[in-house]
Design a protein around this motif. Structure first.
Motif, PDB file in Angstrom:
ATOM      1  N   PRO A  28       0.805  -1.231   0.000  1.00 31.59           N
ATOM      2  CA  PRO A  28       0.000   0.000   0.000  1.00 31.59           C
ATOM      3  C   PRO A  28       0.836   1.278   0.000  1.00 31.59           C
ATOM      4  N   GLY A  29       2.033   1.203   0.562  1.00 34.00           N
ATOM      5  CA  GLY A  29       2.849   2.403   0.650  1.00 34.00           C
ATOM      6  C   GLY A  29       3.799   2.608  -0.511  1.00 34.00           C
ATOM      7  N   MET A  30       3.804   1.683  -1.468  1.00 34.44           N
ATOM      8  CA  MET A  30       4.707   1.807  -2.606  1.00 34.44           C
ATOM      9  C   MET A  30       4.090   2.706  -3.671  1.00 34.44           C
ATOM     10  N   ARG A  31       4.695   3.852  -3.893  1.00 36.10           N
ATOM     11  CA  ARG A  31       4.184   4.761  -4.927  1.00 36.10           C
ATOM     12  C   ARG A  31       5.286   5.697  -5.373  1.00 36.10           C
ATOM     13  N   VAL A  32       5.140   6.175  -6.586  1.00 35.84           N
ATOM     14  CA  VAL A  32       6.084   7.130  -7.168  1.00 35.84           C
ATOM     15  C   VAL A  32       5.296   8.333  -7.643  1.00 35.84           C
ATOM     16  N   SER A  33       5.815   9.507  -7.413  1.00 35.86           N
ATOM     17  CA  SER A  33       5.182  10.713  -7.929  1.00 35.86           C
ATOM     18  C   SER A  33       5.695  10.950  -9.344  1.00 35.86           C
ATOM     19  N   TYR A  34       4.784  10.937 -10.302  1.00 43.19           N
ATOM     20  CA  TYR A  34       5.165  11.075 -11.706  1.00 43.19           C
ATOM     21  C   TYR A  34       5.274  12.546 -12.080  1.00 43.19           C
ATOM     22  N   GLY A  37       7.211  14.683 -17.011  1.00 47.89           N
ATOM     23  CA  GLY A  37       6.813  15.313 -18.265  1.00 47.89           C
ATOM     24  C   GLY A  37       5.321  15.498 -18.370  1.00 47.89           C
ATOM     25  N   SER A  38       4.906  15.940 -19.553  1.00 51.31           N
ATOM     26  CA  SER A  38       3.488  16.144 -19.843  1.00 51.31           C
ATOM     27  C   SER A  38       3.258  15.799 -21.307  1.00 51.31           C
ATOM     28  N   LEU A  39       1.991  15.698 -21.668  1.00 49.22           N
ATOM     29  CA  LEU A  39       1.638  15.377 -23.057  1.00 49.22           C
ATOM     30  C   LEU A  39       0.382  16.157 -23.421  1.00 49.22           C
ATOM     31  N   VAL A  40       0.517  17.027 -24.402  1.00 50.34           N
ATOM     32  CA  VAL A  40      -0.617  17.829 -24.845  1.00 50.34           C
ATOM     33  C   VAL A  40      -0.828  17.611 -26.334  1.00 50.34           C
ATOM     34  N   GLU A  41      -2.051  17.867 -26.748  1.00 49.35           N
ATOM     35  CA  GLU A  41      -2.426  17.592 -28.128  1.00 49.35           C
ATOM     36  C   GLU A  41      -1.536  18.326 -29.137  1.00 49.35           C
ATOM     37  N   GLU A  42      -1.178  19.561 -28.829  1.00 45.90           N
ATOM     38  CA  GLU A  42      -0.400  20.372 -29.762  1.00 45.90           C
ATOM     39  C   GLU A  42       1.002  19.807 -30.014  1.00 45.90           C
ATOM     40  N   GLU A  43       1.482  18.962 -29.109  1.00 40.28           N
ATOM     41  CA  GLU A  43       2.842  18.439 -29.245  1.00 40.28           C
ATOM     42  C   GLU A  43       2.884  17.048 -29.860  1.00 40.28           C
ATOM     43  N   LEU A  44       1.716  16.469 -30.149  1.00 45.33           N
ATOM     44  CA  LEU A  44       1.683  15.137 -30.751  1.00 45.33           C
ATOM     45  C   LEU A  44       2.223  15.162 -32.178  1.00 45.33           C
ATOM     46  N   ALA A  45       2.860  14.073 -32.582  1.00 44.56           N
ATOM     47  CA  ALA A  45       3.250  13.916 -33.977  1.00 44.56           C
ATOM     48  C   ALA A  45       2.002  13.764 -34.839  1.00 44.56           C
ATOM     49  N   ARG A 215      -1.610  11.728  -9.820  1.00 49.27           N
ATOM     50  CA  ARG A 215      -2.324  10.746 -10.638  1.00 49.27           C
ATOM     51  C   ARG A 215      -3.271  11.387 -11.671  1.00 49.27           C
ATOM     52  N   MET A 216      -3.026  12.642 -12.006  1.00 46.88           N
ATOM     53  CA  MET A 216      -3.804  13.303 -13.051  1.00 46.88           C
ATOM     54  C   MET A 216      -3.053  13.153 -14.376  1.00 46.88           C
ATOM     55  N   HIS A 217      -2.942  11.916 -14.826  1.00 49.01           N
ATOM     56  CA  HIS A 217      -2.106  11.575 -15.976  1.00 49.01           C
ATOM     57  C   HIS A 217      -2.668  12.125 -17.282  1.00 49.01           C
ATOM     58  N   ASP A 218      -1.761  12.285 -18.245  1.00 52.82           N
ATOM     59  CA  ASP A 218      -2.163  12.634 -19.608  1.00 52.82           C
ATOM     60  C   ASP A 218      -2.366  11.344 -20.396  1.00 52.82           C
ATOM     61  N   ARG A 219      -3.547  11.206 -21.017  1.00 50.63           N
ATOM     62  CA  ARG A 219      -3.853  10.049 -21.857  1.00 50.63           C
ATOM     63  C   ARG A 219      -4.437  10.557 -23.177  1.00 50.63           C
ATOM     64  N   LEU A 220      -3.645  10.442 -24.229  1.00 48.29           N
ATOM     65  CA  LEU A 220      -4.100  10.845 -25.553  1.00 48.29           C
ATOM     66  C   LEU A 220      -4.177   9.616 -26.441  1.00 48.29           C
ATOM     67  N   ARG A 221      -5.318   9.450 -27.085  1.00 42.73           N
ATOM     68  CA  ARG A 221      -5.574   8.237 -27.862  1.00 42.73           C
ATOM     69  C   ARG A 221      -5.838   8.564 -29.325  1.00 42.73           C
TER      70      ARG A 221
END
Length: 236
Positions: A28-34, A37-45, A215-221
């Motif tokens: 329960p105590g194992m966690r990493v703060s991410y 970096g970040s990922l935004v739509e404007e920077e996608l290939a 945990r407010m991750h960037d998810r672009l699909r």
């Protein structure tokens, strides 16, 4: 009855402790703060393939071991899932490619369902990429082109191993390899086995995941709609 003492409670809470070894893992105590970096739509290939190629290059430059490793998930005809790590050996706009024995467990699954998913887990970079779609065999010519680049030892191993089948012990495998080595000698070309080749996952969706703080991750699909691709942001 479960042990309600402090030791039993620790195991129940995820501290997979072994009383004899003295090893305890506090899950329960194992966690990493991410926060890498970040990922935004404007920077996608422009395409999913270009973006995946870019992240593969960055993972390689960062020293990620086996940056082309991906966790391949399949299911059999009854829907029972399996997963294992394989190496991506081809990438273009048509999909991602890996090679294997066509009589292996994974190939039996793929023949039964014709679908698979794969995940590139770049933990050190707080990144993942998920690819999901239909699978097709690669052509014999494409398989041959890759086969010719393989180390000779890997070529011999593909002939010697009855992948996924039960064997009596390690000596059985060693004897099979020795037999193949005698068969092809030291200098003869090793041909592609008839039971070996490539699979291509033709993506329907490709998701790029970048870990973020809290945990407010960037998810672009990238998602294929008919003959075009659209980009969507998913909630973490």
């Amino acid at each position: 009855m479960p042990d309600t003492s402090s030791g039993g409670q620790a195991v129940a809470n995820g501290e997979a402790g072994d009383a004899e070894s003295g090893i305890a893992v506090e899950l329960p105590g194992m966690r990493v703060s991410y926060e890498r970096g970040s990922l935004v739509e404007e920077e996608l290939a422009a395409t999913w393939a270009d973006q995946l190629r870019l992240w593969l290059e960055e993972a390689t430059k960062a020293g990620v071991p086996d940056a082309n490793a991906m966790v391949l998930a399949t299911a059999d005809a009854d829907g029972r899932p399996s997963s294992r790590s394989v190496l991506c050996k081809g990438l273009d706009e048509h999909g991602v490619v890996f090679y294997t024995n066509y009589t292996s467990a994974k190939s039996h699954d793929l023949l039964a369902t014709r679908f698979a998913s794969a995940t590139f887990p770049w933990y050190a970079l707080h990144r993942q990429v998920h690819v999901r779609g239909e699978v097709v065999r690669v052509s014999a010519a494409e398989t041959k082109e890759y086969w010719d680049q393989r180390p000779r030892g890997s070529q011999l191993g593909a002939w010697a191993s009855p992948q996924s089948r039960i064997v009596e012990g390690r000596p059985t495998l060693d004897k099979a390899l020795a037999k193949v080595q005698r068969q092809f000698g030291e200098n003869d070309d090793v041909p592609v086995p008839p039971h070996w080749g490539g699979w291509r996952i033709r993506p329907e969706v490709v998701e790029f995941w970048q870990g973020r703080r809290d945990r407010m991750h960037d998810r672009l699909r990238f998602r294929r709609v008919d003959e075009r691709w659209i980009v969507e942001r998913l909630a973490p």
